[in-house]
Write an enzyme that holds these catalytic residues in place. Structure first.
Site, short mmCIF file in Angstrom:
data_model
loop_
_atom_site.label_atom_id
_atom_site.label_comp_id
_atom_site.label_asym_id
_atom_site.label_seq_id
_atom_site.Cartn_x
_atom_site.Cartn_y
_atom_site.Cartn_z
CG ASP A 206 120.56 19.54 17.56
OD1 ASP A 206 120.08 19.66 16.43
OD2 ASP A 206 120.59 20.47 18.41
CG ASN A 214 124.01 30.96 14.18
OD1 ASN A 214 125.17 31.01 13.81
ND2 ASN A 214 123.17 30.01 13.78
CG HIS A 219 124.02 33.71 10.83
ND1 HIS A 219 123.26 32.60 11.09
CD2 HIS A 219 123.22 34.79 11.09
CE1 HIS A 219 122.04 32.96 11.46
NE2 HIS A 219 122.00 34.30 11.48
CG ASP A 223 128.48 29.66 8.46
OD1 ASP A 223 127.42 29.14 8.86
OD2 ASP A 223 128.53 30.52 7.55
CD GLU A 249 120.51 23.66 15.02
OE1 GLU A 249 119.69 23.91 15.90
OE2 GLU A 249 120.43 24.13 13.87
#
Length: 329
Positions: A206, A214, A219, A223, A249
């Site tokens: 994770d 973010n 965002h 990405d 994530e």
């Protein structure tokens, strides 16, 4: 007084002459109709994107191929009529055994309608064929075994199927396995390990503080982080390992035939690879870390869920212990 004028010529031809003329006219009509049919048949063969063929099984000789052979195989018809190996040698090496065995089945079944194999044409392109074949009805007293068939070029169909399969199994953003496909593959690996008594390791990772990335950079930047981590995972893992994005994530990996000890070495390489990643947003440079939970298959594991739960608990322990580390569960 005698009539000295010569007799008038007959107004009608003798019946046999008329019949002959009618027969000739009828024959010419039949020839014309036959010619029209041949032209129509030839036009149809030219327009069909499939090879109609006939093959003498005993002599291994191609008796006929339609014009589509030249379009699909990229080779002159005369070559394959002279030597069957022109067709055989065009078959993709991995598919040759199947193609030959499946055609031989027509001798047993009378027809084989589900043959699909690849060829390499004269231009070096790989093409897919769907090749149906049948035993030709033999005349009484004839010993020859003639196989007839139709080989259709289904390359476009196969490419579409492949694209649909890719879309169904791939996470669009990271191009790694999506959650459903990953767990299908993980289940297959688990079942195989249970049947064979072989090792299996399961890894969860994770991204640390991903929400902060973010919120701070947007965002789109998040990405990019996901994509780069997915690339790192695919680069580090071995062939045969399964890697996928299973959550926002969160990523996971399965290592068939691999103990937890060996899998930990791979996880450490992945940890170092991710730590080396560098990102920039405007003038701001930053890096990312991940927390990983790793476990191996034990005798007590009766389902994939138990393996997943143990890796999940180990990953959250890594989070609690300060993040950016690997914990074995």
């Amino acid at each position: 007084m005698a009539n000295k004028n010569p007799p008038a010529p007959p107004t009608h031809r003798p019946p046999e002459v008329a019949q002959t003329l009618l027969a000739l006219l009828h024959a010419q009509g039949e020839v014309a109709r036959l010619s029209e049919r041949e032209q129509l048949f030839s036009s149809l063969l030219d327009s069909v994107n499939a090879v109609l063929w006939a093959f003498d099984w005993e002599s291994r000789q191609v008796l006929y191929v339609s014009p589509a052979f030249e379009r699909i195989f990229g080779r002159p018809v005369s070559l394959v009529l002279a030597d069957y190996n022109e067709w055989r040698d065009s078959i993709y090496p991995d598919d040759l055994e199947y193609a030959e065995h499946s055609m031989a089945q027509v001798l047993v079944k009378g027809a084989v309608e589900d043959r699909e194999y690849r060829i390499i044409n004269a231009q070096g392109e790989v093409r897919w064929l769907s090749d149906k074949c049948f035993i030709n009805q033999q005349r009484e007293g004839e010993d020859r075994v003639i196989i007839v068939g139709i080989a259709e070029d289904i390359t476009d169909k196969k490419q579409l199927e492949g694209e649909l399969q890719r879309l169904a199994t791939t996470d669009v953003l990271t191009q790694s396995s999506n959650r459903r496909h990953f767990f299908e593959c993980a289940q297959q690996a688990f079942d195989t390990a249970r049947e064979d008594g072989s090792a299996l390791a399961f890894l969860l990772l994770d991204i640390d503080d991903f929400k902060l990335i973010n919120d701070s950079y947007g965002h789109q930047e998040g990405d990019q982080v996901l994509q780069r981590i997915a690339d790192s995972g695919k680069a580090v893992l071995r062939r045969g390992d399964q890697f996928g994005r299973i959550g926002g994530e969160e990523f996971a990996a399965v290592f068939p035939g691999c103990t937890a000890e060996v899998a930990e070495q791979i996880a450490e390489r992945l940890q170092r690879e991710i730590q080396r990643l560098s990102f920039t947003h405007g003038q701001q440079a930053y890096g990312v870390t991940v927390s990983q939970g790793l476990t191996g298959l034990t005798a007590a594991d009766d389902s994939l869920d138990s393996l997943f739960a143990r890796a999940d608990a180990a990953m959250y322990q890594a989070k609690r212990q300060g993040k950016n580390q690997i914990v074995r569960g």
